[in-house]
Design an enzyme around this catalytic site. Structure first.
Site: not given
Ligand code: NAD
Length: 259
Positions: A15, A154, A62, A158, A12-13
């Site tokens: 963004r 969700y 994926d 988690k 998920g790198a």
């Molecule tokens: P984001 O949506 O900005 O980034 C997620 C990235 O994961 C994207 O680049 C997307 O293309 C990629 N992705 C999605 N599904 C995928 C798959 N099946 N295989 C490979 N890549 C995939 O989200 P974020 O806010 O950067 O979240 C990153 C992590 O942090 C997630 O696990 C999220 O649950 C966790 N998180 C986020 C928050 C928040 O407030 N943003 C809070 C708690 C936890």
């Protein structure tokens, strides 16, 4: 630089938090494989991070599919010859009450967030077991510590990541591999702040998204502001170095939660 010539794989790198963590590791001299379901974004991150003077490898994967996960890990190993740090960050959210939630919604979120972390850990730990050690860092959430309305599916995914992380750390005793989770609070990425994000869903009537975001920061976060991908990067660098921290799920949430 504390991670010079180490090799990390970050999912998920493309963004958000994953990009922030990959950048923080690279600043410490670590070479990085950047995996994402969106290859264009992974390539863009790779281009930006390469400017820091480390080697990068963008990969399309994926994480909910074992064939793609296994290929992601073997491509990383083939390219760099080692894998020292794995950050299993990729995740998705959808925002629905349990009344609205379908079986498909449940499976979609849990297949990526929970099963995806399992598949990644399984493939990565094999490489680390063969080399005698490593660091696994799973990105959970404070939603892996307590429940939130409209997010039961969700939260379940988690909580699974937190339980899996703690169990795996115990299973991998005396292996030289540590397994920890980072639990972000609210990071205003697309997940929170986008058109389908929580700020939109939890908006009061007549409130703009900016006002909703401000109200939630004031209400929920003792420090009064959300966190950043860079905050998560700092903890990832610490965990990538730490030898005797394992089985933990550490909150980075401005005081939002306790346990
Ligand atoms: P984001 O949506 O900005 O980034 C997620 C990235 O994961 C994207 O680049 C997307 O293309 C990629 N992705 C999605 N599904 C995928 C798959 N099946 N295989 C490979 N890549 C995939 O989200 P974020 O806010 O950067 O979240 C990153 C992590 O942090 C997630 O696990 C999220 O649950 C966790 N998180 C986020 C928050 C928040 O407030 N943003 C809070 C708690 C936890």
């Amino acid at each position: 630089m504390t991670l010079e010539n180490k090799v990390a794989l970050v999912t998920g790198a493309g963004r958000g938090i994953g990009k922030g963590i990959a950048t923080a590791l690279a600043r410490e001299g670590c070479h990085v494989a950047l995996a994402d379901i969106n290859l264009t974004n992974a390539e863009q991150t790779a281009k930006e991070i390469a400017k820091l003077g480390v080697k990068t490898l963008p990969l399309k994967a994926d994480i909910s599919k074992s064939v793609e996960v296994d290929r992601m890990v073997s491509d990383t190993l083939a390219h760099f010859g080692q894998l020292d740090i794995a950050v299993n960050n990729a995740g998705i959210i959808s925002i629905k009450s349990v009344n609205e939630l379908t079986e498909e919604d449940w499976d979609t979120v849990n297949n990526v967030n929970a099963k995806g972390v399992f598949l990644c850990c399984k493939a990565e730990m094999k490489v680390m077991q063969a080399s005698g050690g490593g660091r696994i860092i799973n990105i959970a959430s404070i939603a892996g510590k307590e429940g939130f309305p409209d997010l039961a599916h969700y939260c379940a995914s988690k909580f699974a990541v937190v339980g899996f992380t703690n169990s795996l750390a115990k299973e991998l005793k005396r292996s030289g591999i540590t397994v920890n989770a980072i639990c972000p609070g609210i990071v205003p990425t697309a997940m929170w702040y986008g058109p389908d994000g929580l700020a939109e869903r939890w908006k009061l009537e007549g409130e703009t998204m900016e006002e909703s975001w401000q109200r939630h920061q004031d209400l929920l976060i003792p420090q009064g502001e959300g966190q950043t991908p860079e905050d998560m990067g700092q903890l990832a660098v610490y965990l990538a170095n730490a030898e005797h921290v394992t089985g933990q799920a550490i909150n980075v949430d401005g005081g939002f939660t306790f346990h």
